[in-house]
Design an enzyme around this catalytic site. Structure first.
Site, mmCIF file in Angstrom:
data_model
loop_
_atom_site.group_PDB
_atom_site.id
_atom_site.type_symbol
_atom_site.label_atom_id
_atom_site.label_comp_id
_atom_site.label_asym_id
_atom_site.label_seq_id
_atom_site.Cartn_x
_atom_site.Cartn_y
_atom_site.Cartn_z
ATOM 1 N N SER A 68 0.789 -1.241 0.000
ATOM 2 C CA SER A 68 0.000 0.000 0.000
ATOM 3 C C SER A 68 0.815 1.282 0.000
ATOM 4 O O SER A 68 0.237 2.366 -0.118
ATOM 5 C CB SER A 68 -0.954 0.006 1.196
ATOM 6 O OG SER A 68 -2.022 -0.875 0.983
ATOM 7 N N LYS A 71 0.065 3.643 -2.822
ATOM 8 C CA LYS A 71 -1.004 4.648 -2.796
ATOM 9 C C LYS A 71 -0.446 6.066 -2.798
ATOM 10 O O LYS A 71 -1.166 7.017 -3.127
ATOM 11 C CB LYS A 71 -1.910 4.414 -1.592
ATOM 12 C CG LYS A 71 -2.688 3.101 -1.645
ATOM 13 C CD LYS A 71 -3.599 2.940 -0.426
ATOM 14 C CE LYS A 71 -4.529 1.728 -0.559
ATOM 15 N NZ LYS A 71 -3.935 0.475 -0.124
ATOM 16 N N SER A 132 -6.040 3.305 4.451
ATOM 17 C CA SER A 132 -5.479 2.441 3.409
ATOM 18 C C SER A 132 -6.567 1.672 2.650
ATOM 19 O O SER A 132 -6.397 0.504 2.298
ATOM 20 C CB SER A 132 -4.461 1.458 4.008
ATOM 21 O OG SER A 132 -3.602 0.967 3.021
ATOM 22 N N LYS A 254 2.742 6.686 4.945
ATOM 23 C CA LYS A 254 1.913 5.556 4.535
ATOM 24 C C LYS A 254 2.571 4.228 4.871
ATOM 25 O O LYS A 254 3.764 4.043 4.680
ATOM 26 C CB LYS A 254 1.668 5.631 3.015
ATOM 27 C CG LYS A 254 0.634 4.652 2.507
ATOM 28 C CD LYS A 254 -0.758 5.054 2.919
ATOM 29 C CE LYS A 254 -1.752 3.938 2.725
ATOM 30 N NZ LYS A 254 -1.570 2.803 3.678
#
Length: 418
Positions: A68, A71, A132, A254
């Site tokens: 993730s 992203k 997320s 993140k």
């Protein structure tokens, strides 16, 4: 602490600079051995967010699955579209049947989406960065490019425009392809995942913060309420260091987790006015990615000083001038600079070189005119995220240089020919 360091840095700089040759200055090199730090992760990097200076690196050019953390590239493309007014925060979009199914897959992080319901870009953006949310990320891609395939193509092109050439990109969210159903990128193996090096992720993170610093207003949120027609889903941030009491001041960016990627984390902190970005890939578990990030940041703060170089007090070298009332002009740096250098070094390993803009600089020259470029580096440094080995800045003329009388100039030109 850093205010004192700034004064100390300027003092050391002005007292230790010595002439080492034409067009080059250098501080005396010191034998400084830093303690080793071997982080428990497959790869890692730490950079200064402003200059891109690499402060720490471990296997930083090898690509790995990053889950993730992908992203962040989607966020970059979205914020670019927002700033270019191609889309707005209040734009509403409706999920596909596949995205609704993905959003309700309990194996994955998500906010639940419903068939026929519309959601604003701002809702989806917050769900993507804070919680997320995977399906929400895909829906953002659709809103920009129309389909997942077209959005992945855009991600690949954007990565290349940022100087990233080694990444493998198959999804907007970093999920393994098998989870994407009929929205899987064409001719992609079901086990394919996005792969980036930690250096790639550092480039994306740096550009995000540089161009769209407002992203930190979202990544610092510990939770957000996702409102679906009055039905509230509270989403907690997967970044556990936001509530850490170690005084590191983490405010982004993140996490990423998958079987292939392990536990990954892109972090950033602005401590004492100096922002650092760290990227870890392949930590062994959830706690490890946060503990190892703290270890990395503490290593930097314990072993490095932030050296400030003032534009009005340092780096004055002469540039030769032709056909002028002066044969040379002092050149100063165009703006204040800074570098991370090893702590407790009395003789800083800083190298400074002035490169004139051409072999012959002719008068007249105005004060503040660009007459060359300063290149600055630290001995033994790891370079910069853009691939260069030094920090570059304009060299400016410190004063006006008037041209000589036209007849004298002609005579000099004639004698040069003869």
């Amino acid at each position: 602490m850093f205010k004192k360091l700034k004064k100390l840095g300027i003092s050391i700089l002005t007292s230790l600079i010595i002439v080492t040759g034409v067009g080059q200055l250098s501080l005396i090199k010191a034998d400084q051995t830093l303690p080793q730090l071997d982080l428990e992760a497959k790869s890692a990097i730490a950079i200064d967010a402003k200059t891109g200076q690499i402060i720490y690196a471990k296997d930083d050019k090898q690509t790995y699955p990053v889950a993730s953390m992908s992203k962040l590239l989607t966020a970059y493309i979205l914020l670019q579209a927002i700033h270019e007014e191609k889309i707005t925060w209040e734009t509403k979009v409706t999920p596909t049947v596949t995205e609704v199914d993905i959003s309700n897959n309990t194996e994955l992080t998500n906010v639940p989406l419903k068939e026929g319901h519309s959601y604003t870009i701002k809702q989806l953006y917050q769900a993507m960065l804070v919680g997320s949310a995977n399906a929400a990320t895909m829906l953002i891609g659709n809103s920009i490019s129309g389909t997942q395939t077209k959005f992945i193509d855009k991600m690949r092109k954007t990565a290349k425009n940022l100087g990233i050439t080694d990444a493998k990109i198959y999804s907007a969210n970093g999920l393994t392809a098998k989870y994407l159903g009929d929205e899987r990128y064409p001719n992609t193996d079901e086990n394919a995942e996005n792969e980036f090096s930690v250096r790639d992720m550092a480039i994306i993170s740096q550009k995000l913060i540089e161009k769209y610093p407002e992203i930190l207003e979202t990544t610092k949120l510990t939770k957000v309420d996702f409102n679906d027609n009055g039905e509230i889903t509270t989403v907690s941030n997967t970044n556990e260091l936001l509530q850490d009491n170690s005084n590191l001041g983490i405010d982004g960016l993140k996490t990423g987790t998958s079987d292939a990627a392990g536990y990954c984390f892109a972090s950033t902190t602005n401590k004492d006015g100096h922002r650092i970005i760290t990227i870890l890939a392949g930590a062994k578990d959830n706690d490890a990615r946060f503990d190892q990030t703290k270890n990395l940041l503490n290593y930097i703060y314990n072993n490095y000083d932030y050296l400030a170089i003032s534009a009005d007090r340092a780096l004055r070298q002469n540039v030769k001038v032709k056909y002028g009332e002066q044969s040379s002009v002092p050149a100063t740096i165009g703006n204040n600079l800074s570098l991370w250098v090893p702590k407790n070094t009395k003789e800083r390993a800083l190298q400074i070189k002035l490169i004139p803009k051409s072999s012959t600089i002719e008068a007249p020259i105005k004060q503040g005119e660009v007459v060359g470029e300063y290149q600055i580096s630290v001995a033994g440094n790891l370079g910069f995220i853009d691939g260069s080995n030094n920090l570059k800045t304009k060299a400016l003329s410190d004063n006006n240089v008037e041209g000589i009388n036209i007849f004298i100039k002609w005579w000099q030109m004639l004698t040069e020919v003869i």
